[in-house]
Write an enzyme that holds these catalytic residues in place. Structure first.
Site, PDB file in Angstrom:
ATOM      1  N   GLY A 251       0.826  -1.203   0.000  1.00 63.58           N
ATOM      2  CA  GLY A 251       0.000   0.000   0.000  1.00 63.58           C
ATOM      3  C   GLY A 251       0.859   1.251   0.000  1.00 63.58           C
ATOM      4  O   GLY A 251       2.031   1.223  -0.400  1.00 63.58           O
ATOM      5  N   ASP A 279       5.770   5.500 -11.942  1.00 67.67           N
ATOM      6  CA  ASP A 279       5.419   6.697 -12.709  1.00 67.67           C
ATOM      7  C   ASP A 279       3.903   6.827 -12.831  1.00 67.67           C
ATOM      8  O   ASP A 279       3.350   7.928 -12.774  1.00 67.67           O
ATOM      9  CB  ASP A 279       6.045   6.639 -14.099  1.00 67.67           C
TER      10      ASP A 279
END
Length: 369
Positions: A251, A279
């Site tokens: 997470g 990205d």
């Protein structure tokens, strides 16, 4: 683009303000035609690769106005980068064409970047982008965005690039929100002291402290700064208004002003290729930031956009349609925890997600293991 090269701020009365400006090197990437060591791969497919331009491409595909600023050679590879990145809807008209230096390229194997078998061969030394400085980059144009997105990779390319990064992360009245993805690449910092750049970890910490929004993986923080957990990263980086510490498949945690802390678990994903997720996460988080969504939803949009990248073979993937992403990001914690995303989930869901019924079907489809 002018007749003699990229336009500058002098070519227009006012530089158009966009949602996001991303500055950094993009290279032509050669992807292997089959798994195995580079020595055994017979052929490669051409693609594009660059942390900042990847993020700009995903943001443009998500409906934001995005500009990429860099330098490429006046060669065929430079032509390819401008066409490919521009095809996503990114403004590439301020990219400088260097007649004396080449466009960078690199080759990589098909395996997971985290595995020992993964190989990357960079041919970027002396590239056009590595020669960027404050003297040949139009700073007004760079700052003409609501968000300026940077990464630590640029700082490692040359002393001139580091000087540019220090200028862009320095406090300045009226500057855009500065987003900084640490992107610690130890190989790029070899012999950095000998070239007057200082050690990579020290430089990256310095630049991160000057940013408004910082994204860093907990594995990067351990390797670069010896920090064991997210709380230690926040203690070392109290300056950024928002700090996002990514925990891989576990997470991500966001720290905000006044001690605010938000954790959102990652989604279950049937991974096709473990590339491009960082990205894409940055793009999803920035997209939600531009829309002033709550921090929890910014993290969820980051996870959803990363999942889109993980379920395709290459570095770049179309993000989920905004209405679908909003619907999924708004799920309660139990429903969010049940989501499982596999190849094609964005295409299946996007086909009819513009209607309520279509979005409902999309949710059911992506929940299916």
């Amino acid at each position: 683009m002018t007749a003699t090269g990229p336009r500058t701020a002098l070519d227009v009365d006012v530089v158009e303000t966009v949602d996001v400006v991303a500055l950094g090197e993009s290279m032509v990437t050669f992807l292997p035609s089959r798994p195995g060591p580079l020595a055994d791969v017979p052929s490669f497919e051409r693609a594009i690769g660059g942390a900042e331009s990847n993020t700009a491409c995903v943001l443009a595909a998500a409906g934001h106005s995005a500009r990429w600023i860099s330098a490429v050679g006046r060669d065929g590879f430079g032509d390819h980068l401008l066409r490919a990145i521009g095809a996503y809807g990114v403004d590439v008209s301020y990219v400088r064409r260097d007649p004396h230096r080449p466009t960078g390229v690199y080759f990589r194997t098909a395996g997971d970047r985290a595995s020992d078998a993964h190989e990357v061969a960079y041919y970027r030394a002396g590239s056009a982008a590595s020669a960027m400085t404050t003297a040949d980059v139009d700073l007004e144009t760079v700052r003409a965005g609501r968000v300026l997105h940077l990464s630590g990779i640029t700082a490692a390319l040359s002393p001139g690039c580091l000087e540019l990064m220090r200028e862009l992360t320095a406090p300045r009245p009226g500057r855009p929100l500065v987003s900084f993805d640490v992107n610690h690449r130890p190989g790029l910092w070899r012999d950095s002291d000998a070239h007057g750049r200082g050690s990579g970890p020290e430089v990256l910490l310095e630049l991160a402290r000057g940013a408004d929004l910082v994204l860093v993986g907990d594995d990067e923080a351990r390797e670069a700064w010896g920090l064991r957990d997210a709380a230690a990263v926040r203690e070392a980086l109290p300056e950024p208004e928002i700090l996002v510490v990514k925990h891989g498949s576990h997470g991500a945690t966001a720290y905000g002003p006044h001690g605010a802390e938000t954790f959102v678990p990652s989604l279950a994903v049937d991974v096709v290729a473990a590339v491009g997720a960082g990205d894409a996460f940055a793009a999803g988080f920035l997209s939600a930031t531009l829309r002033a969504l709550p921090v929890r939803d910014r993290l969820r949009h980051g996870h959803l956009t990363a999942a889109a990248a993980l379920t395709v073979p290459g570095d770049l993937a179309a993000p989920p349609a905004r209405d679908l992403a909003d619907r999924l990001a708004a799920l309660d914690d139990t429903a969010w925890g049940k989501l499982r995303l596999g190849p094609g989930w964005t295409e299946t869901a996007t086909a009819d997600a513009h209607t309520d019924a279509g979005a409902d079907r999309a949710e059911e489809e992506v929940r299916t293991p």
